[in-house]
Design an enzyme around this catalytic site. Structure first.
Site, short mmCIF file in Angstrom:
data_model
loop_
_atom_site.label_atom_id
_atom_site.label_comp_id
_atom_site.label_asym_id
_atom_site.label_seq_id
_atom_site.Cartn_x
_atom_site.Cartn_y
_atom_site.Cartn_z
N GLU A 1 0.96 -9.36 2.34
CA GLU A 1 1.60 -10.00 3.49
C GLU A 1 0.57 -10.87 4.30
OE1 GLU A 1 3.84 -6.06 4.75
OE2 GLU A 1 2.91 -7.02 6.16
N CYS B 1 -4.12 -0.14 -0.56
CA CYS B 1 -5.71 0.26 0.07
C CYS B 1 -5.84 1.80 -0.02
CB CYS B 1 -5.61 0.02 1.72
SG CYS B 1 -7.18 0.45 2.51
N GLY C 1 -5.18 -4.10 3.23
CA GLY C 1 -6.71 -3.81 2.65
C GLY C 1 -7.93 -3.37 3.52
N LEU D 1 -11.95 1.94 15.13
CA LEU D 1 -12.74 3.23 15.78
C LEU D 1 -11.43 3.99 15.92
CD1 LEU D 1 -15.44 3.93 16.14
CD2 LEU D 1 -15.03 3.67 18.50
N CYS E 1 0.04 -3.89 10.10
CA CYS E 1 -0.39 -3.85 8.52
C CYS E 1 0.37 -3.00 7.70
CB CYS E 1 -1.87 -3.15 8.65
SG CYS E 1 -2.63 -2.94 6.92
S1 SF4 Z 1 -5.67 0.74 8.43
FE1 SF4 Z 1 -6.77 -0.84 7.09
S2 SF4 Z 1 -8.27 0.47 6.07
FE2 SF4 Z 1 -6.69 1.92 7.03
S3 SF4 Z 1 -5.19 2.14 5.34
FE3 SF4 Z 1 -4.53 0.67 6.40
S4 SF4 Z 1 -5.08 -1.22 5.38
FE4 SF4 Z 1 -6.43 0.64 4.70
#
Ligand code: SF4
Length: 361
Positions: free
Chosen positions: A97, A117, A164, A220, A338
């Site tokens: 994406e 990820c 990712g 964080l 995400c």
């Molecule tokens: S927040 Fe970022 S690092 Fe954590 S699982 Fe999702 S894509 Fe991966």
């Protein structure tokens, strides 16, 4: 050396020396290499569109290379603001994406750095699907070039906060950043680029030596080790206190203030005591806290904190002299967090992005 008998490579993975070598192989004049390379910033989908090249050269390029490694599979535009989210198919059929967001200071594109990820953050739509593979530098560059073309060459900021963990794909990330600022390429200032990590400490330290003036943003999401470990399994290997120490070292050595992202989840990490604990942990550090209105992800048991709750948390940090902003919500109606689009695509049996506001000017 690239020969015509090799399988087709992604045009966006070619550097200028690669293209020079290809021109040599095909007995083309040396100036042709710069001419061909310049098309990488255009985000075009066919070599036939490379209008300053002869038909003969275009057909040779087409015989040896794929013009762009991405294809738009879905495009969703927010009805609330100008955010546009793209579901992109890679040449091997994997999905990623990218999101285009419009701010007062310009257009920002948020790109993916991996297919899936492996960090398994509990609140994330991408974590649960696991890592499939790293993206190449060219696949990252092509996301920016393609979306830049679609929005009329107005992308001024780039964030690597999509699907990712960028530092889990370190080599390709660094190559991508160097190519992003290339004066013969897209020429995007790295001061307008934000890289987001979930806190891979050794790579944060290594990255200082790359001397790339990006903004480093660390997810964080908790004020202490025990809660962070529950939300982000990677904290087991990279503990809270060591992460804050690494962030401080990065900020002092690079001279660039670090950003701590803190997504507020109702009843989990948003109490007054937790705000005080966070303020104590960051006291005196060269940092900035970016509070995020978390996105609810279907199927995951995390709910966003109310606006009043977010304001109270912010106030406690401010009262304790921590620099803090509350990120403006964009694309909430299109689940611009995400991995959510990719996840719903996967769950539908066919095969998520960021609402993060970039730093910098
Ligand atoms: S927040 Fe970022 S690092 Fe954590 S699982 Fe999702 S894509 Fe991966």
């Amino acid at each position: 050396m690239i020969s015509a008998s090799q399988p087709k490579r992604n045009f966006y993975d070619l550097t200028l020396p690669d293209i020079r070598a290809w021109c040599d192989l095909h007995d083309l004049e040396s100036y042709r290499a710069e001419q061909i390379f310049a098309w990488q910033k255009k985000g075009l989908t066919e070599f036939a569109q490379f209008s300053n090249l002869s038909k003969e050269i275009r057909s040779r390029l087409s015989a040896d290379f794929e013009p762009i490694p991405l294809e738009i599979k879905a495009k969703i535009k927010s009805k609330l603001d100008d955010t546009v989210k793209y579901l992109l198919s890679l040449r091997d059929g994997n999905m990623i994406e990218a999101v285009l967001m419009q701010y007062r200071y310009g257009n920002a594109v948020c790109i993916s750095s991996q297919v899936g990820c492996r960090m398994q953050c509990k609140f994330c739509a991408s974590g649960g699907l696991g890592l499939v593979r790293n993206l190449t530098a060219g696949e990252m560059l092509a996301q920016v070039a393609l979306i830049n073309r679609l929005c009329g060459n107005k992308v001024s900021h780039v964030t690597i906060m999509g699907i990712g963990e960028p530092f889990d794909n370190y080599h390709n990330l660094v190559e991508f950043l160097k190519r992003l600022r290339d004066p013969q390429g897209l020429q995007i200032s790295l001061r307008r680029v934000t890289v987001s990590t979930c806190g891979i400490i050794d790579k944060m330290i290594k990255f200082i030596d790359e001397n790339l003036p990006i903004t480093l943003s660390v997810s964080l999401h908790a004020p202490n080790q025990s809660l962070r470990k529950n939300l982000m399994p990677t904290a087991e290997k990279y503990p809270f206190t060591k992460l804050i120490d690494a962030g401080e070292r990065y900020a002092r050595q690079s001279g660039r203030r670090i950003t701590y992202e803190y997504a507020l989840f109702a009843g989990i990490n948003d109490s007054k005591d937790q705000a005080l604990e966070l303020a104590a942990a960051l006291q005196g550090k060269l940092c900035h806290v970016n509070l995020i209105a978390a996105n609810a992800v279907p199927g995951l048991d995390y709910r966003p904190t109310s606006r009043a709750g977010r304001m109270s948390f912010k106030q406690v940090l401010e009262e304790n002299k921590i620099k803090v902003t509350l990120r403006r919500e964009l694309g909430t109606d299109i689940a611009a967090a995400c991995g959510q689009l990719r996840r719903s695509h996967e769950n539908a049996g066919k095969s998520a992005l960021c609402s993060y506001e970039p730093q910098g000017s």
